[in-house]
Design an enzyme around this catalytic site. Structure first.
Site, PDB file in Angstrom:
ATOM      1  CG  HIS A  67      -2.245  -1.080  -8.160  1.00 48.85           C
ATOM      2  ND1 HIS A  67      -1.930  -2.420  -8.064  1.00 48.85           N
ATOM      3  CD2 HIS A  67      -2.286  -0.805  -9.479  1.00 48.85           C
ATOM      4  CE1 HIS A  67      -1.793  -2.924  -9.278  1.00 48.85           C
ATOM      5  NE2 HIS A  67      -2.003  -1.967 -10.150  1.00 48.85           N
ATOM      6  CG  ASP A  78      -1.740  -1.248   1.373  1.00 38.26           C
ATOM      7  OD1 ASP A  78      -2.378  -1.656   0.386  1.00 38.26           O
ATOM      8  OD2 ASP A  78      -1.717  -1.847   2.465  1.00 38.26           O
TER       9      ASP A  78
END
Length: 430
Positions: A41, A13
């Protein structure tokens, strides 16, 4: 002319999607080499938000070739759903611009069911998986019973392979008190999907070798982060694949010499999803504020991310295990306005100072961070596109991170927008 590998330098992340998309403008080919659809993403392009999970970021750029390598575990249904969603947003996806390794391992519904059953049964001892079948699929790959994409091209031998797979899984299901799976249903489902999947199948190692010899620029896109690596991460709170940069070679069939420049992505602070050690975690109002500002929720799962200060010990360790040449530092703007920020520069373990994260689960849980306090900055860094636009104290913070981790910052990201990027060194020209 270097090829470039992008890896997460923390627990995932970190903002790899934006950086990969930014770099893909200069690449000819973008390749996924590990993981599955468990690591999403988000990309923002011209005000349009795209959410990817399985597909390489290169699919969003016309004229680029996107490739899914053999190191990935591939969910056929998730793939078809993601393609349909992106096509609905106007993204062109076809075998002309996307190729999938013919020897990629397939994730089946039985893998997802097993993943969920284990996590739910573990209760307090759960690892925190996304329950998308990633781990069980890798287990079958290593156990030499997996169904691979190429198997769908031979429906005469596929039933035998399904029976071999079910000999294992039905035994597990009996032990778990679950009904057995019908081989005929799996065969019917895979047979129905085969015409939609096989046109993408490719001998990826050969394709990439040819392209490399032609002088094409290849961008290897890692998923998750190096601290989730099954060997080098915070085991057992890790993913089921190798996430370090060396996997770019293994997960595509290219030799190590083809890898080139390694770019590590890290946030200006630290986040983690799920269970596991997190030495700099902030469970106070500051941690909550960082999470609110940074919108720290999982792209795929919506799970809230745990937040904490930047851990230079962990990033330095990742720089070494991945052979990182330069860092892309993201979300610096989230720290705007704090009176001061903390950086972890070492640990205490049972009263002794150490400069690395030990491998043992118990030791990892006991380490205490040693902090260095750095003066904050009031002026905004958001949307800055040059060093001259950054506050002096923010620059000092970046320089201190470089010193502590022993690696230069090659790129600095100041917002989710592709253009809000400060370039120090172009990885493709390093």
């Amino acid at each position: 002319m270097a090829n470039v590998v992008v890896v997460g330098a923390q627990w995932g992340d970190e903002g790899k999607g934006k950086i990969v998309d930014w770099l893909s403008e200069q690449a000819d080919i973008v390749v996924r080499f590990q993981g599955g659809h468990n690591a999403g993403h988000t990309l923002v392009i011209n005000g349009q938000t795209y959410k990817l999970a399985l597909l390489p970021s290169g699919v969003l750029r016309p004229s680029k070739l996107a490739v899914i390598g053999n190191g990935v575990v591939f969910d056929p249904q998730a793939f078809l759903d993601e393609v349909k969603k992106l096509q609905g947003q106007g993204v062109a996806i076809s075998p002309e611009n996307l190729r999938i390794a013919e020897n990629v391992t397939l994730i089946l519904p039985l893998h997802r069911e097993l993943d969920a059953t284990r996590e739910n049964a573990a209760k307090a001892g759960a690892i925190g998986t996304t329950q998308r079948g990633i781990g069980p699929a890798y287990e079958d790959k290593v156990g030499r019973r997996a169904i691979r994409l190429m198997d769908l091209a031979d429906l005469d031998t596929l039933p035998t392979k399904i029976e071999r797979l079910l000999a294992h899984h039905n035994a597990l299901r009996r032990g778990l008190g679950q009904p057995e799976i019908d081989a005929g249903q799996i065969l019917a489902d895979l047979s129905a999907m085969a015409p939609h999947l096989l046109p993408y199948a490719e001998s990826v190692w050969r394709l990439l070798d040819i392209k490399r010899r032609e002088g094409k620029r290849i961008l290897f896109e890692g998923a998750q982060g190096a601290l989730l690596d099954v060997d080098h991460g915070t085991y057992p709170y890790v993913t089921s694949s190798n996430t370090v940069a060396a996997q770019a070679a293994t997960g595509t069939g290219m030799g190590p010499g083809a890898v080139g420049y390694v770019l590590g992505i890290c946030k200006a602070y630290t986040t983690r999803v799920g269970a596991g050690p997190f030495p700099t975690e902030l469970t106070n109002e500051i941690g909550e504020e960082i999470g609110r500002r940074g919108k720290e929720f999982g792209v795929n799962t919506g799970r809230k991310r745990r937040c904490g200060w930047f851990d230079a010990v962990l990033v330095r360790q990742t720089v070494r295990t991945c052979g990182i040449h330069g860092l892309a530092l993201t979300k610096l703007d989230i720290l705007d306005g704090f009176d001061s920020v903390e950086v972890c520069v070492g640990y205490k373990l049972d009263g002794k100072e150490i400069d690395y994260l030990p491998a043992g689960e118990g030791a990892q849980a006991r380490v205490e961070p040693i902090y260095e306090t750095i003066e904050g900055w009031k002026e905004p860094t958001a949307n800055a596109r040059s060093w001259a636009e950054l506050p002096a104290q923010a620059i000092k913070y970046v320089r201190r991170i470089e010193e502590l981790v022993g690696c230069p910052v090659a790129l600095l990201s100041t917002s989710p927008e592709r253009e809000d990027t400060i370039l120090v060194q172009n990885p493709f020209e390093a």
